[in-house]
Design a protein around this motif. Structure first.
Motif, PDB file in Angstrom:
ATOM      1  N   VAL A 227      39.423 -11.644 -16.646  1.00 42.68           N
ATOM      2  CA  VAL A 227      38.990 -12.792 -16.109  1.00 42.68           C
ATOM      3  C   VAL A 227      40.412 -13.283 -15.302  1.00 42.68           C
ATOM      4  CG1 VAL A 227      38.587 -15.220 -16.262  1.00 42.68           C
ATOM      5  CG2 VAL A 227      37.136 -13.464 -18.057  1.00 42.68           C
ATOM      6  N   LEU A 228      41.201 -12.905 -15.971  1.00 44.22           N
ATOM      7  CA  LEU A 228      42.593 -12.687 -15.365  1.00 44.22           C
ATOM      8  C   LEU A 228      43.112 -12.467 -13.789  1.00 44.22           C
ATOM      9  CD1 LEU A 228      45.766 -13.787 -15.250  1.00 44.22           C
ATOM     10  CD2 LEU A 228      45.846 -10.950 -16.615  1.00 44.22           C
ATOM     11  N   ALA A 229      41.968 -11.048 -13.690  1.00 43.75           N
ATOM     12  CA  ALA A 229      42.025 -10.494 -12.532  1.00 43.75           C
ATOM     13  C   ALA A 229      40.986 -11.560 -11.532  1.00 43.75           C
ATOM     14  CB  ALA A 229      41.505  -9.074 -12.546  1.00 43.75           C
ATOM     15  N   ASP A 230      40.429 -12.324 -12.158  1.00 43.37           N
ATOM     16  CA  ASP A 230      39.591 -13.156 -11.406  1.00 43.37           C
ATOM     17  C   ASP A 230      40.692 -14.412 -10.701  1.00 43.37           C
ATOM     18  OD1 ASP A 230      36.998 -11.649 -11.538  1.00 43.37           O
ATOM     19  OD2 ASP A 230      36.426 -12.422 -12.667  1.00 43.37           O
ATOM     20  N   ALA A 231      40.895 -14.551 -12.241  1.00 43.87           N
ATOM     21  CA  ALA A 231      42.253 -16.111 -11.761  1.00 43.87           C
ATOM     22  C   ALA A 231      42.976 -15.438 -10.796  1.00 43.87           C
ATOM     23  CB  ALA A 231      42.287 -16.306 -12.953  1.00 43.87           C
TER      24      ALA A 231
ATOM     25  N   GLU B  36      49.008 -17.128 -10.865  1.00 43.30           N
ATOM     26  CA  GLU B  36      50.430 -16.254 -10.582  1.00 43.30           C
ATOM     27  C   GLU B  36      50.021 -14.554 -10.131  1.00 43.30           C
ATOM     28  OE1 GLU B  36      52.088 -17.862  -8.240  1.00 43.30           O
ATOM     29  OE2 GLU B  36      51.231 -19.457  -9.143  1.00 43.30           O
ATOM     30  N   ARG B  37      50.764 -14.233  -9.698  1.00 39.97           N
ATOM     31  CA  ARG B  37      50.868 -12.319  -9.233  1.00 39.97           C
ATOM     32  C   ARG B  37      51.914 -12.112 -10.846  1.00 39.97           C
ATOM     33  NH1 ARG B  37      52.865  -9.465  -4.216  1.00 39.97           N
ATOM     34  NH2 ARG B  37      51.347 -10.670  -3.329  1.00 39.97           N
ATOM     35  N   ASN B  38      52.603 -12.781 -10.990  1.00 35.19           N
ATOM     36  CA  ASN B  38      53.085 -12.571 -12.520  1.00 35.19           C
ATOM     37  C   ASN B  38      52.062 -13.738 -13.335  1.00 35.19           C
ATOM     38  OD1 ASN B  38      54.518 -12.499 -14.422  1.00 35.19           O
ATOM     39  ND2 ASN B  38      56.182 -12.209 -13.706  1.00 35.19           N
ATOM     40  N   PRO B  39      51.249 -13.145 -14.146  1.00 34.38           N
ATOM     41  CA  PRO B  39      50.908 -14.338 -14.501  1.00 34.38           C
ATOM     42  C   PRO B  39      52.230 -15.146 -16.689  1.00 34.38           C
ATOM     43  CG  PRO B  39      49.559 -12.437 -14.889  1.00 34.38           C
ATOM     44  CD  PRO B  39      51.077 -12.554 -14.938  1.00 34.38           C
ATOM     45  N   GLU B  40      52.949 -14.368 -15.978  1.00 34.42           N
ATOM     46  CA  GLU B  40      53.660 -14.339 -17.605  1.00 34.42           C
ATOM     47  C   GLU B  40      53.589 -15.931 -17.848  1.00 34.42           C
ATOM     48  OE1 GLU B  40      57.056 -12.453 -20.296  1.00 34.42           O
ATOM     49  OE2 GLU B  40      56.630 -12.132 -18.134  1.00 34.42           O
TER      50      GLU B  40
END
Length: 406
Positions: free
Chosen positions: A174-178, A185-189
């Motif tokens: 799901v993160l990849a879809d988001a 963001e590309r860096n979702p931290e």
């Protein structure tokens, strides 16, 4: 005429320009004069854009222009946003920002400069996007003693958790879809590890106490360890999992934290889905209320920025009492907070027996096809939980829980 500048012409900055142009008649009728964007600061060029002729890559074009009395910062981050905002305030210009990182890190100083210069530093859009939570706390709840705020304050994490809940999907997928859809963001931290929510709940806590709540003092957990099995248990418990920022206020005692929370379907936050935000506020007179709406997005966020611009325009020669002072607000240790705990264990009898005893288990859940078991504990403090967890072998995962008594 009020002449303004926008620093940063990304999604929000472009939305602010569009809002000012689209609603210019409504704005003029409300504030008593026209509001015009004179300059837009960005390093990029925008050929063919309606605002193309307003673009500059020099901050000095805004700083030194005496006609510009109002500056909007939508650059994001703290550098160079902090330097530019501080310089604008020192020049006697009002500043409006949507930048929660800037407000959390430097809000105390910038608010004081605004007071000294008799201008305003407003940041409605820094928390909750288009939801007017800051203005509501400041004016709508006057005379209240606010006792608690619990909020879903990050649309990215709520989108991820909603998809996991509805579809049984795994976090990484799901993160990849988001990221592909532009929600993450590309860096979702900052989103998935709770840092964004941490800054926002610190800002709200500072507004309630009138003192600086340092975001670095806020206990923070993210959602990267949540998996699809957690949601299978949640379904059995008639609950869901949300990332919340929570603050409790009891006299001088203030606790603030960020963590995933298992919430029952009776909790108003249960129904907050997708990229939406929801903020539950409790007061000694009003009881419980919830603000709900778009937590991000071009025009919803721009609407909050525009409201601040208009507020500044209405008070162009005075500082509105707002914000907090430089006095530090002590944050009580996270270990004193009290919760129930949802605990997953390996399926052996010894682990279950120890967990039932140590956690005074109120419920035991076994799901078909899983070689594990879970319990819901009695209410206890974080300190007590950690002490007792050390005596229970083979704990697989823990999520704090706010569940009904049924």
């Amino acid at each position: 005429m009020i002449k303004a500048a926008i620093m940063g012409y990304g999604t929000v900055g472009a939305g602010v320009y569009e809002a000012v142009v689209t609603n210019q008649k409504v704005i003029a009728a409300e504030i008593g004069e026209a509001l015009e964007v004179k300059r837009i600061l960005d390093l990029r060029k925008f050929p063919g854009d309606p605002a193309e002729q307003l673009i500059t890559d020099k901050f000095s074009d805004i700083e030194e222009d005496e006609e510009i009395s109002l500056v909007v910062e939508t650059m994001g981050g703290t550098t160079p946003a902090y330097e530019f905002v501080k310089a604008a305030l020192l020049k006697g210009k009002h500043v409006v920002t949507s930048n929660k990182a800037l407000v959390a890190a430097h809000g105390t100083e910038l608010l004081q400069i605004a007071r000294d210069k008799k201008v305003n530093f407003f940041f409605e859009a820094a928390v909750g996007g288009g939801i007017p939570v800051i203005r509501t706390l400041g004016t709508g709840y006057q005379g209240q003693v606010i006792t608690e705020i619990t909020g879903i304050l990050n649309g990215t994490t709520n989108y991820i958790l909603t998809r996991m809940d509805r579809e049984g999907a795994e976090f990484g997928d799901v993160l990849a879809d988001a990221q592909r859809l532009g929600y993450a963001e590309r860096n979702p931290e900052a989103d998935i590890e709770g840092h964004d929510t941490c800054r926002k709940i610190a800002i709200l806590s500072s507004l309630v106490t009138g003192k600086e709540v340092n975001f670095e003092d806020v206990y923070t957990e993210g959602i990267s360890k949540i998996d699809s099995t957690d949601f299978r248990y949640a379904l059995e418990l008639k609950a869901s999992i949300k990332l919340v920022g929570a603050a409790q206020f009891a006299g001088n005692q203030v606790t603030v934290s960020v963590f995933p929370l298992l919430v029952s379907d009776e909790n108003p936050l249960y129904a907050v889905q997708g990229v939406y935000n929801g903020i539950v506020i409790k007061g000694n007179l009003l009881g419980t209320t919830m603000l709900y709406g778009s937590g991000a997005g071009k025009l919803p966020t721009a609407s909050a920025v525009l409201a601040d611009m208009m507020e500044a325009a209405k008070h162009k020669n005075e500082n509105v009492r707002f914000g907090w002072t430089a006095e530090k607000q002590a944050v009580t240790s996270h270990e004193s907070e009290k919760h129930r705990y949802f605990v997953r264990l390996s399926g052996d009898a010894a682990s279950l027996a120890a967990a039932k005893e140590q956690f005074e288990a109120e419920r035991v859940i076994q799901l078909p096809g899983l070689e594990e078991v879970a319990i819901v504990s009695a209410p206890m403090t974080e300190f007590t939980y950690r002490e007792r967890a050390a005596k229970v072998p083979n704990i697989l995962a823990m999520i704090r829980a706010e569940l009904s008594e049924r």
